[in-house]
Design an enzyme around this catalytic site. Structure first.
Site, PDB file in Angstrom:
ATOM      1  N   SER A  61       4.845 -83.452   8.418  1.00  0.00           N
ATOM      2  CA  SER A  61       4.261 -83.608   7.157  1.00  0.00           C
ATOM      3  C   SER A  61       2.438 -83.785   7.076  1.00  0.00           C
ATOM      4  CB  SER A  61       4.656 -84.993   6.233  1.00  0.00           C
ATOM      5  OG  SER A  61       6.140 -84.712   6.428  1.00  0.00           O
ATOM      6  N   HIS A 115      12.877 -82.545   8.688  1.00  0.00           N
ATOM      7  CA  HIS A 115      13.210 -83.353   7.931  1.00  0.00           C
ATOM      8  C   HIS A 115      14.758 -83.067   7.409  1.00  0.00           C
ATOM      9  CE1 HIS A 115       9.095 -84.980   6.622  1.00  0.00           C
ATOM     10  NE2 HIS A 115       9.670 -85.912   7.560  1.00  0.00           N
ATOM     11  N   ARG A 123      10.464 -85.661  18.073  1.00  0.00           N
ATOM     12  CA  ARG A 123       9.688 -84.740  18.725  1.00  0.00           C
ATOM     13  C   ARG A 123       9.085 -85.043  20.086  1.00  0.00           C
ATOM     14  NH1 ARG A 123       6.578 -83.886  13.227  1.00  0.00           N
ATOM     15  NH2 ARG A 123       6.517 -86.018  13.809  1.00  0.00           N
ATOM     16  N   LYS A 169      -3.750 -93.922   1.983  1.00  0.00           N
ATOM     17  CA  LYS A 169      -4.875 -93.255   1.560  1.00  0.00           C
ATOM     18  C   LYS A 169      -4.675 -91.727   1.247  1.00  0.00           C
ATOM     19  CE  LYS A 169      -8.023 -94.952   3.985  1.00  0.00           C
ATOM     20  NZ  LYS A 169      -9.173 -95.482   4.690  1.00  0.00           N
TER      21      LYS A 169
END
Ligand code: PNS
Length: 160
Positions: free
Chosen positions: A126, A17, A90, A41
């Site tokens: 992430s 990032h 990507r 979640k």
């Protein structure tokens, strides 16, 4: 003045990032990093904590600010008067990123630049950082040191 938004979940921010934010900041006058205010979640950090982590990680970039956004990204861009979305891409995300870029352009005319991810970070996401860290792996190669410390503190916490 050219302004661009770098949107994302940033849960947590990675060197991938930061590379995109830095490259965008070299091309435009002002970059707004916009953290999606969605609480997934399996989120590791609440959105406001992600903002604070990003602010620290971008502290040396004078034309970069960080904020939360909620709802449609194109609405956020219109409200802020921002005409450009900047994202990294990507191989695996290419078709979805293209689709979102085309949808966003159709919705309000806001355009997207897609930066090819630096090969150093091509395999970093992430979600993988969360998974590796949660299962006890070392992610310090993929995130800034302060973020790595916060991840260790978070995954070390007993589930509540
Ligand atoms: O880091 P991520 O999870 O890939 O970020 C995705 C994000 C937040 C940039 C994307 O989901 C988004 O733009 N969400 C806002 C809602 C929206 O505008 N949806 C329509 C997309 S065409």
């Amino acid at each position: 003045m050219t302004r661009a938004v770098c949107p994302g979940s940033f849960d947590p921010v990675t060197y991938g990032h930061l590379d995109i934010i830095r490259r965008t900041a070299e091309l435009v006058d002002e970059v707004v990093v916009a953290v999606g205010d969605n609480v997934a979640k399996n989120a590791l950090f609440p959105p406001q904590e992600r903002v604070v982590m990003l602010e620290a990680a971008c502290a040396e970039l004078p034309n970069v600010s960080v904020t939360l956004f909620r709802g449609l990204l194109v609405k956020f861009c219109a409200d802020q008067g921002i005409g450009l979305i900047s994202k990294g891409v990507r191989t695996a995300d290419f078709s979805y990123e293209l689709q979102m870029a085309q949808m966003n352009r159709r919705l309000t005319g806001v355009d997207t630049v897609l930066f090819p991810t630096d090969p150093r970070w091509a395999f970093v996401s992430s979600s993988l950082v969360r998974e590796v860290a949660t299962l006890g792996g070392d992610v310090s190669e993929f995130v800034p040191p302060a973020v790595a410390r916060q991840i260790s503190a978070r995954v070390g916490e007993p589930a509540g």
